[in-house]
Write an enzyme that holds these catalytic residues in place. Structure first.
Site, PDB file in Angstrom:
ATOM      1  N   LYS A 122     -10.357   3.396   4.051  1.00 44.41           N
ATOM      2  CA  LYS A 122      -9.675   2.201   3.533  1.00 44.41           C
ATOM      3  C   LYS A 122      -8.941   1.465   4.648  1.00 44.41           C
ATOM      4  CE  LYS A 122      -5.441   2.518   1.572  1.00 44.41           C
ATOM      5  NZ  LYS A 122      -4.446   1.542   2.024  1.00 44.41           N
ATOM      6  N   ASN A 123      -8.118   2.169   5.394  1.00 42.56           N
ATOM      7  CA  ASN A 123      -7.267   1.488   6.370  1.00 42.56           C
ATOM      8  C   ASN A 123      -8.061   0.896   7.527  1.00 42.56           C
ATOM      9  OD1 ASN A 123      -5.093   2.035   4.798  1.00 42.56           O
ATOM     10  ND2 ASN A 123      -4.233   3.640   6.101  1.00 42.56           N
ATOM     11  N   ARG A 147      -0.135  -5.138   1.042  1.00 42.49           N
ATOM     12  CA  ARG A 147       0.568  -5.543   2.252  1.00 42.49           C
ATOM     13  C   ARG A 147      -0.378  -5.798   3.426  1.00 42.49           C
ATOM     14  NH1 ARG A 147       5.514  -4.546   3.494  1.00 42.49           N
ATOM     15  NH2 ARG A 147       4.760  -3.969   5.538  1.00 42.49           N
ATOM     16  N   CYS A 185       8.089  -2.242  -0.863  1.00 45.09           N
ATOM     17  CA  CYS A 185       7.057  -1.560  -1.632  1.00 45.09           C
ATOM     18  C   CYS A 185       7.710  -0.386  -2.329  1.00 45.09           C
ATOM     19  CB  CYS A 185       5.889  -1.148  -0.761  1.00 45.09           C
ATOM     20  SG  CYS A 185       6.248   0.246   0.253  1.00 45.09           S
ATOM     21  N   ARG A 218       9.677  -1.693   4.395  1.00 46.14           N
ATOM     22  CA  ARG A 218       8.470  -1.953   5.194  1.00 46.14           C
ATOM     23  C   ARG A 218       8.446  -3.356   5.819  1.00 46.14           C
ATOM     24  NH1 ARG A 218       3.126   0.280   2.480  1.00 46.14           N
ATOM     25  NH2 ARG A 218       2.421   0.412   4.615  1.00 46.14           N
ATOM     26  N   PRO A 219       9.238  -3.561   6.837  1.00 49.79           N
ATOM     27  CA  PRO A 219       9.317  -4.900   7.446  1.00 49.79           C
ATOM     28  C   PRO A 219       8.063  -5.279   8.246  1.00 49.79           C
ATOM     29  CG  PRO A 219      10.602  -3.310   8.704  1.00 49.79           C
ATOM     30  CD  PRO A 219      10.076  -2.572   7.514  1.00 49.79           C
ATOM     31  N   VAL A 220       7.975  -6.563   8.641  1.00 48.10           N
ATOM     32  CA  VAL A 220       6.856  -7.020   9.487  1.00 48.10           C
ATOM     33  C   VAL A 220       7.385  -7.664  10.765  1.00 48.10           C
ATOM     34  CG1 VAL A 220       5.115  -7.294   7.671  1.00 48.10           C
ATOM     35  CG2 VAL A 220       6.646  -9.198   8.189  1.00 48.10           C
ATOM     36  N   LEU A 237       7.847  -6.578  13.716  1.00 44.16           N
ATOM     37  CA  LEU A 237       7.102  -6.290  14.949  1.00 44.16           C
ATOM     38  C   LEU A 237       5.870  -7.191  15.076  1.00 44.16           C
ATOM     39  CD1 LEU A 237       7.247  -2.377  14.939  1.00 44.16           C
ATOM     40  CD2 LEU A 237       8.670  -3.944  16.254  1.00 44.16           C
ATOM     41  N   ASP A 279       0.593   9.621   5.344  1.00 40.83           N
ATOM     42  CA  ASP A 279      -0.263   9.460   4.161  1.00 40.83           C
ATOM     43  C   ASP A 279      -0.734  10.802   3.580  1.00 40.83           C
ATOM     44  OD1 ASP A 279       0.039   6.738   4.248  1.00 40.83           O
ATOM     45  OD2 ASP A 279      -1.924   6.318   5.129  1.00 40.83           O
ATOM     46  N   ARG A 331      -6.773   2.010  -5.680  1.00 38.80           N
ATOM     47  CA  ARG A 331      -6.603   1.172  -4.483  1.00 38.80           C
ATOM     48  C   ARG A 331      -7.217   1.841  -3.262  1.00 38.80           C
ATOM     49  NH1 ARG A 331      -0.853  -0.447  -2.900  1.00 38.80           N
ATOM     50  NH2 ARG A 331      -2.172  -1.160  -1.209  1.00 38.80           N
TER      51      ARG A 331
HETATM   52  C1  UD1 Z   1      -0.334   1.712   7.950  1.00 39.18           C
HETATM   53  C2  UD1 Z   1      -1.235   2.240   6.867  1.00 39.18           C
HETATM   54  C3  UD1 Z   1      -0.452   3.132   5.902  1.00 39.18           C
HETATM   55  C4  UD1 Z   1       0.281   4.230   6.678  1.00 39.18           C
HETATM   56  C5  UD1 Z   1       1.105   3.628   7.812  1.00 39.18           C
HETATM   57  C6  UD1 Z   1       1.734   4.683   8.719  1.00 39.18           C
HETATM   58  C7  UD1 Z   1      -2.862   0.461   6.646  1.00 39.18           C
HETATM   59  C8  UD1 Z   1      -3.422  -0.628   5.826  1.00 39.18           C
HETATM   60  N1  UD1 Z   1      -1.816   1.107   6.155  1.00 39.18           N
HETATM   61  O1  UD1 Z   1       0.651   0.896   7.332  1.00 39.18           O
HETATM   62  O2  UD1 Z   1      -1.387   3.714   4.997  1.00 39.18           O
HETATM   63  O3  UD1 Z   1       1.146   4.908   5.793  1.00 39.18           O
HETATM   64  O4  UD1 Z   1       0.271   2.813   8.649  1.00 39.18           O
HETATM   65  O5  UD1 Z   1       0.748   5.498   9.259  1.00 39.18           O
HETATM   66  O6  UD1 Z   1      -3.379   0.770   7.702  1.00 39.18           O
HETATM   67  N2  UD1 Z   1       7.685  -1.043  11.030  1.00 39.18           N
HETATM   68  C9  UD1 Z   1       8.725  -1.869  11.374  1.00 39.18           C
HETATM   69  N3  UD1 Z   1       8.435  -3.200  11.602  1.00 39.18           N
HETATM   70  C10 UD1 Z   1       7.165  -3.696  11.503  1.00 39.18           C
HETATM   71  C11 UD1 Z   1       6.118  -2.823  11.161  1.00 39.18           C
HETATM   72  C12 UD1 Z   1       6.401  -1.495  10.929  1.00 39.18           C
HETATM   73  O7  UD1 Z   1       9.871  -1.466  11.469  1.00 39.18           O
HETATM   74  O8  UD1 Z   1       6.977  -4.892  11.735  1.00 39.18           O
HETATM   75  C13 UD1 Z   1       7.952   0.391  10.780  1.00 39.18           C
HETATM   76  C14 UD1 Z   1       7.649   0.820   9.347  1.00 39.18           C
HETATM   77  O9  UD1 Z   1       8.736   0.555   8.481  1.00 39.18           O
HETATM   78  C15 UD1 Z   1       7.380   2.299   9.542  1.00 39.18           C
HETATM   79  C16 UD1 Z   1       6.702   2.365  10.912  1.00 39.18           C
HETATM   80  O10 UD1 Z   1       7.028   1.146  11.560  1.00 39.18           O
HETATM   81  O11 UD1 Z   1       8.575   3.019   9.597  1.00 39.18           O
HETATM   82  C17 UD1 Z   1       5.203   2.513  10.880  1.00 39.18           C
HETATM   83  O12 UD1 Z   1       4.662   1.550   9.991  1.00 39.18           O
HETATM   84  P1  UD1 Z   1       3.220   0.906  10.262  1.00 39.18           P
HETATM   85  O13 UD1 Z   1       2.449   1.820  11.157  1.00 39.18           O
HETATM   86  O14 UD1 Z   1       3.390  -0.501  10.674  1.00 39.18           O
HETATM   87  O15 UD1 Z   1       2.590   0.919   8.817  1.00 39.18           O
HETATM   88  P2  UD1 Z   1       1.524  -0.076   8.215  1.00 39.18           P
HETATM   89  O16 UD1 Z   1       0.685  -0.648   9.303  1.00 39.18           O
HETATM   90  O17 UD1 Z   1       2.204  -1.010   7.267  1.00 39.18           O
END
Ligand code: UD1
Length: 420
Positions: free
Chosen positions: A22-23, A92, A116, A121-123, A125, A304, A396
């Site tokens: 999926k990912n 997301r 979520c 789960r911020p963006v 970065l 996961d 999902r």
């Molecule tokens: C992806 C996976 C999800 C998995 C996660 C961690 C997909 C579609 N989803 O989610 O299944 O659980 O990796 O392996 O591939 N963070 C920030 N700021 C950001 C982005 C992330 O602080 O802008 C933090 C998150 O809160 C978390 C950490 O970074 O603590 C890792 O998250 P991230 O690897 O970004 O997760 P996703 O890509 O959303």
């Protein structure tokens, strides 16, 4: 909304084929926005999240058709550069269109993902990296508006390892002018799969599979075909099902090297494993030994698989601690597992699990994808009947999970289409 009814206690026997990841699919699909033309994405899993991503791409003018497990994608007529809230709120990973759109078309409007089920789960970065690549980013009424004439290379050092931010930045940097360096890049196999697709589209990327990626931007890319890697989390979930249900099972079409953190812990828990080039066999002993785990970015133990590991430890002979260092609040499955008779206490981001002799069936509620998987696993070995409500979370990310478990001898059935 469907539910699952499980009669627990069957020993699992047999072989299951693992679907595509999926990912990985959720990253490969938006990468097609980077060059106009026709693509074939083989080994794509049939999942709700893939349908959501297909609908999002279609809303931008992309044609997406599925034949069995191959997606045929045509990006000739991209005419909209927006990911509306209705799609992003469902998934997301919709944020993955941001990098490709701004890199290829110079503009993107993407709804900000909300929180979520297990936290904020911020963006940030993703946005900071795009800014460093020269994009102008504004937030307007719940939307990210990104603009750039042509992105420019930069040195990007992530302070946290992020799968999504690495994927988005990579997709943006391949068309940026100059050589971009991403440090502390996520090394997850799904990112490697994406990088390999980008290379076959003409991108120049060094350091694939390492924490430092060097990307020499090119003026244009071309379409390519790619095969999606096997889903390591699906394989891991089924292996844990075997471990919990006195199993003698084999998962086929997987990539064992992607699962090494999990297989090492399964061996610590007493499981006998035979690991081949594309399969893993598991033979469960009578007793499950308690094993502490702490989640970490790849190649560490995946967050996961945290929920499923807690379900396994609920039946171990002794106490263990399961710590999530990636998502501190990702424990919605714990109260539901307690309803099935598990003994678990939460202490900040750690679950202290005291193994019990048996779990007892009850009605439980899915709250998110992996939490739901943990409840199914617990139901498979609980005494009596377990009902798992709201299994749309499971759909999902797991392709026909009940059919795969039935193939192993589990007594699980889906009751469709009623309001639960
Ligand atoms: C992806 C996976 C999800 C998995 C996660 C961690 C997909 C579609 N989803 O989610 O299944 O659980 O990796 O392996 O591939 N963070 C920030 N700021 C950001 C982005 C992330 O602080 O802008 C933090 C998150 O809160 C978390 C950490 O970074 O603590 C890792 O998250 P991230 O690897 O970004 O997760 P996703 O890509 O959303």
């Amino acid at each position: 909304m469907d539910k699952f009814i499980i009669h627990g206690g069957k020993n699992l026997r047999g072989t299951v084929n693992i679907s595509g990841a999926k990912n990985a699919s959720l990253a490969l699909m938006p990468a097609t926005l980077l060059a106009s033309g026709k693509y074939e994405l083989a080994n794509t899993p049939v999942l709700r999240d893939v349908v959501t991503m297909s609908k999002l791409l279609q809303s931008m003018g992309v044609t997406v058709e599925r034949a069995e497990h191959t997606l045929h994608i045509n990006t000739f007529r991209v005419n909209k550069f927006e990911a509306p809230y209705e799609h992003v709120k469902k998934m997301r990973a919709s944020i993955y269109v941001l990098g490709p759109l701004v890199a290829r078309y110079g503009k993107a409007k993407v709804s900000l993902p909300g929180g979520c089920a297990w936290g904020p789960r911020p963006v940030n970065l993703h946005l900071e990296a795009l800014k460093e690549l020269g994009a102008k980013i504004e937030l307007d009424r719940g939307y990210i508006i990104a603009k750039a004439k042509r992105l420019k290379a930069a040195r990007i050092v992530f302070n946290i390892s992020s799968v999504g931010a690495t994927g988005n930045t990579l997709m943006a940097a391949v068309l940026a002018k100059g050589t971009t360096r991403i440090e502390n890049a996520a090394m997850e196999p799904e990112i490697t799969n994406l990088a390999e697709m980008l290379v076959s589209m003409g991108a120049k990327i060094d350091g694939i599979g390492t924490p430092t990626l060097e990307i020499e931007g090119v003026d244009a890319l071309h379409p390519a075909n790619i095969s999606t890697i096997p889903d390591r989390i699906e394989a891991g979930t089924i292996l844990v099902a075997g471990a919990m249900c006195h199993g003698k099972i084999r998962v086929e079409n997987c990539e064992p090297s992607h699962l090494s953190a999990l297989t090492a812990r399964l061996e610590d828990a007493g499981m006998k494993l035979t690991i081949g080039s594309s399969f893993i066999e598991l033979h469960a002993p009578k007793e499950i030994l308690p094993v502490d785990v702490a989640t970490a970015p790849y190649p560490g133990f995946p967050t996961d698989m945290q929920a499923q590991w807690i379900a396994l430890m609920a039946l171990a002979k002794g106490s263990s601690t399961v710590t999530d260092t990636i998502y501190f609040d990702r424990f919605k499955h714990v109260p539901e597992l307690i309803r099935l008779g598990a003994k678990i206490e939460l202490n900040e981001n750690a679950a202290i699990v005291k193994g019990v002799k048996k779990l007892i069936g009850a009605k439980v509620m899915s709250t998110d994808l992996r939490a739901s998987a943990a409840l199914i696993l617990a139901g498979l070995c609980a005494e009596g009947e377990t009902e798992v409500l709201r299994v749309y979370h499971l759909d999902r990310g797991y392709e026909a999970i009940e059919k795969k478990l039935q193939k192993l001898g589990a007594n699980i059935k889906r009751v469709a289409g009623e309001e639960f």
